[in-house]
Design an enzyme around this catalytic site. Structure first.
Site, PDB file in Angstrom:
ATOM      1  N   GLU A 145     -22.446 -16.491 -11.077  1.00 50.09           N
ATOM      2  CA  GLU A 145     -23.702 -17.024 -11.595  1.00 50.09           C
ATOM      3  C   GLU A 145     -23.575 -17.406 -13.061  1.00 50.09           C
ATOM      4  O   GLU A 145     -24.044 -18.470 -13.480  1.00 50.09           O
ATOM      5  CB  GLU A 145     -24.822 -15.983 -11.443  1.00 50.09           C
ATOM      6  CG  GLU A 145     -25.024 -15.507 -10.015  1.00 50.09           C
ATOM      7  CD  GLU A 145     -24.281 -14.229  -9.702  1.00 50.09           C
ATOM      8  OE1 GLU A 145     -24.869 -13.346  -9.068  1.00 50.09           O
ATOM      9  OE2 GLU A 145     -23.098 -14.125 -10.095  1.00 50.09           O
ATOM     10  N   CYS A 185     -26.316 -10.025 -14.060  1.00 51.71           N
ATOM     11  CA  CYS A 185     -26.472 -11.464 -13.835  1.00 51.71           C
ATOM     12  C   CYS A 185     -27.946 -11.836 -13.697  1.00 51.71           C
ATOM     13  O   CYS A 185     -28.345 -12.946 -14.050  1.00 51.71           O
ATOM     14  CB  CYS A 185     -25.709 -11.881 -12.574  1.00 51.71           C
ATOM     15  SG  CYS A 185     -23.919 -11.830 -12.750  1.00 51.71           S
ATOM     16  N   ALA A 222       9.420  -7.496  20.517  1.00 48.83           N
ATOM     17  CA  ALA A 222      10.830  -7.307  20.172  1.00 48.83           C
ATOM     18  C   ALA A 222      11.640  -7.249  21.456  1.00 48.83           C
ATOM     19  O   ALA A 222      11.145  -6.840  22.515  1.00 48.83           O
ATOM     20  CB  ALA A 222      11.032  -6.018  19.368  1.00 48.83           C
ATOM     21  N   THR A 237       9.119   1.618  10.989  1.00 54.95           N
ATOM     22  CA  THR A 237       9.284   0.199  10.673  1.00 54.95           C
ATOM     23  C   THR A 237      10.128   0.027   9.423  1.00 54.95           C
ATOM     24  O   THR A 237      10.975  -0.875   9.343  1.00 54.95           O
ATOM     25  CB  THR A 237       7.905  -0.463  10.493  1.00 54.95           C
ATOM     26  OG1 THR A 237       7.200  -0.418  11.731  1.00 54.95           O
ATOM     27  CG2 THR A 237       8.040  -1.909  10.037  1.00 54.95           C
ATOM     28  N   ASP A 264      13.379  -2.128   9.980  1.00 54.73           N
ATOM     29  CA  ASP A 264      13.358  -3.514   9.488  1.00 54.73           C
ATOM     30  C   ASP A 264      13.578  -3.636   7.988  1.00 54.73           C
ATOM     31  O   ASP A 264      13.877  -4.733   7.504  1.00 54.73           O
ATOM     32  CB  ASP A 264      12.010  -4.169   9.841  1.00 54.73           C
ATOM     33  CG  ASP A 264      11.773  -4.238  11.344  1.00 54.73           C
ATOM     34  OD1 ASP A 264      12.766  -4.220  12.093  1.00 54.73           O
ATOM     35  OD2 ASP A 264      10.598  -4.311  11.746  1.00 54.73           O
ATOM     36  N   ARG A 285       5.392 -14.008  -0.579  1.00 56.21           N
ATOM     37  CA  ARG A 285       6.379 -14.995  -1.002  1.00 56.21           C
ATOM     38  C   ARG A 285       6.029 -16.415  -0.572  1.00 56.21           C
ATOM     39  O   ARG A 285       6.448 -17.377  -1.206  1.00 56.21           O
ATOM     40  CB  ARG A 285       7.761 -14.642  -0.421  1.00 56.21           C
ATOM     41  CG  ARG A 285       8.245 -13.261  -0.797  1.00 56.21           C
ATOM     42  CD  ARG A 285       9.606 -12.934  -0.186  1.00 56.21           C
ATOM     43  NE  ARG A 285       9.601 -12.952   1.276  1.00 56.21           N
ATOM     44  CZ  ARG A 285       9.191 -11.937   2.033  1.00 56.21           C
ATOM     45  NH1 ARG A 285       8.733 -10.834   1.479  1.00 56.21           N
ATOM     46  NH2 ARG A 285       9.229 -12.033   3.355  1.00 56.21           N
ATOM     47  N   GLU A 324       0.437  -3.646   9.266  1.00 54.56           N
ATOM     48  CA  GLU A 324       1.435  -4.571   9.815  1.00 54.56           C
ATOM     49  C   GLU A 324       2.339  -3.928  10.861  1.00 54.56           C
ATOM     50  O   GLU A 324       3.165  -4.603  11.447  1.00 54.56           O
ATOM     51  CB  GLU A 324       2.276  -5.175   8.688  1.00 54.56           C
ATOM     52  CG  GLU A 324       1.588  -6.294   7.942  1.00 54.56           C
ATOM     53  CD  GLU A 324       2.558  -7.333   7.400  1.00 54.56           C
ATOM     54  OE1 GLU A 324       3.749  -7.300   7.765  1.00 54.56           O
ATOM     55  OE2 GLU A 324       2.128  -8.177   6.603  1.00 54.56           O
ATOM     56  N   THR A 364       3.616   1.914  17.109  1.00 58.20           N
ATOM     57  CA  THR A 364       2.999   3.242  17.159  1.00 58.20           C
ATOM     58  C   THR A 364       1.747   3.295  16.306  1.00 58.20           C
ATOM     59  O   THR A 364       0.684   3.755  16.745  1.00 58.20           O
ATOM     60  CB  THR A 364       3.994   4.324  16.697  1.00 58.20           C
ATOM     61  OG1 THR A 364       5.126   4.335  17.568  1.00 58.20           O
ATOM     62  CG2 THR A 364       3.337   5.699  16.693  1.00 58.20           C
TER      63      THR A 364
END
Length: 350
Positions: free
Chosen positions: A65, A97, A175, A209, A213, A220, A277, A281
């Site tokens: 505002e 405001c 997977a 994970t 991984d 990115r 992500e 499980t």
């Protein structure tokens, strides 16, 4: 007891809808920089149709505002101000405001939704009405509520809005039997996933994970319309369990315990949106606990073609068809060569 001044019913003219749509677009541009404050847009429209647009800055900077009022200057007097969220009425990092709107001489204010924050919660609108300003609420309210759903959930429940991101083939595989999973979806879908990361205050994965991984969980492949001036787009990184000392996810925070307690702690720390992500499980645990507010599923036009691929969720699912979880489609889009399907719980039926 004196009755609190009330806003007028929704006017909802074509002009009101157009100006609020512009305010929603302005709010979208600053989605990645305002949290834990809400991402808010504003449009000031003069009597002769000139428009001045504002959006909330990073914490400590001006709200939407005030930005629109400053852009308009003296032209704000007698004008109409459109704002996606009720103007604040308390002193925080910035002055109220509502005071700035009154001092600027604005004649009418159109609000998308009322602010559920207990420090505001109708008092901003009441202050405007008490000052003789005409106030209408609810214009494009559904769209604003959807845009601000993480903020609204955080203020009403004290916990983050939880987004569960999943990626699979059309036949539900995440997977191969040997554990390989990169890459199921297209580069465009992965970039969209990085947008979700940039919009989130924190991102959570399981220790399994991390070991399997070794993800970095950084942003990115997404460049938002407005970037933080001195900060990073990367969310706070969380591991449910213990992360190996040499994992790419560091620096990170390790969390443990009941998931509801974890969410309450994160909410108290100012996490407005949490992105989960994986892996399967944790996805299954959040799903079965009813803690997911939005499922974002990327489906690739690919097939494992058998029953031995790993699935979206770990653990036990519905035993009988009557027990199958049923939600509502919130959005379906094509992203590159893939589909992005957004599901939300059907909480009314729950």
């Amino acid at each position: 007891m004196t009755a609190q001044p009330q806003p007028e019913p929704v006017a909802d003219s074509a002009t009101d809808r157009e100006c609020m749509a512009r305010a929603i677009a302005a709010a979208s541009d600053v989605r990645c920089i305002t949290s834990p404050n809400p991402w808010v847009g504003a449009v000031l429209r003069t009597g002769d149709g000139r428009m001045f647009v504002g959006a909330t800055a990073e914490p400590g900077g001006p709200h939407a505002e005030v930005t629109a009022l400053d852009a308009a200057g003296d032209l704000a007097r007698g004008a109409t101000l459109y704002v996606t969220l009720e103007p604040c009425s308390h002193h925080g990092r910035t002055p109220p405001c509502s005071d700035a709107i009154i001092e600027a001489g604005v004649a009418r204010v159109v609000v998308g939704v009322e602010d559920p924050d207990e420090q505001v919660s109708g008092t901003g609108i009441a202050a405007l009405v008490a000052a003789g300003i005409s106030v209408s609420t609810g214009v494009q309210g559904d769209k604003v509520s959807n845009q601000l759903a993480p903020y609204i959930t955080h203020r009403r429940t004290g916990r983050p809005w939880v987004v569960l991101k999943l990626a699979a083939t059309i036949d539900g595989g995440t997977a191969a039997p040997n554990g390989s999973s990169q890459w199921i979806t297209s580069a465009e879908a992965r970039a969209d996933g990085h947008r979700l990361r940039a919009e989130s205050d924190a991102i959570l994965v399981g220790a399994g994970t991390v070991r399997r991984d070794d993800p970095s969980l950084t942003v990115r492949d997404y460049d938002p319309p407005v970037r933080p001036v001195n900060g990073s787009l990367d969310p706070r990184r969380l591991v449910l369990g213990a992360a190996p000392p040499d994992a790419k996810i560091h620096p990170c925070d390790e969390v443990k315990g009941d998931l509801t307690d974890v969410l309450e702690d994160l909410g108290a720390e100012g996490v407005v949106q949490l992105l989960v992500e994986g892996g399967a499980t944790i996805a299954g645990d959040f799903h079965r606990a009813g803690l997911v507010d939005r499922y974002v599923v990327y489906l690739a036009p690919a097939l494992f073609g058998g029953q031995d691929a790993k699935g979206l969720f770990g653990g036990h699912g519905a035993w009988d068809i009557s027990e199958v979880w049923r939600g509502r489609l919130a959005d379906v889009q094509r992203i590159g060569g893939d589909l992005r399907i957004e599901l939300e719980p059907n909480r009314e039926a729950a």
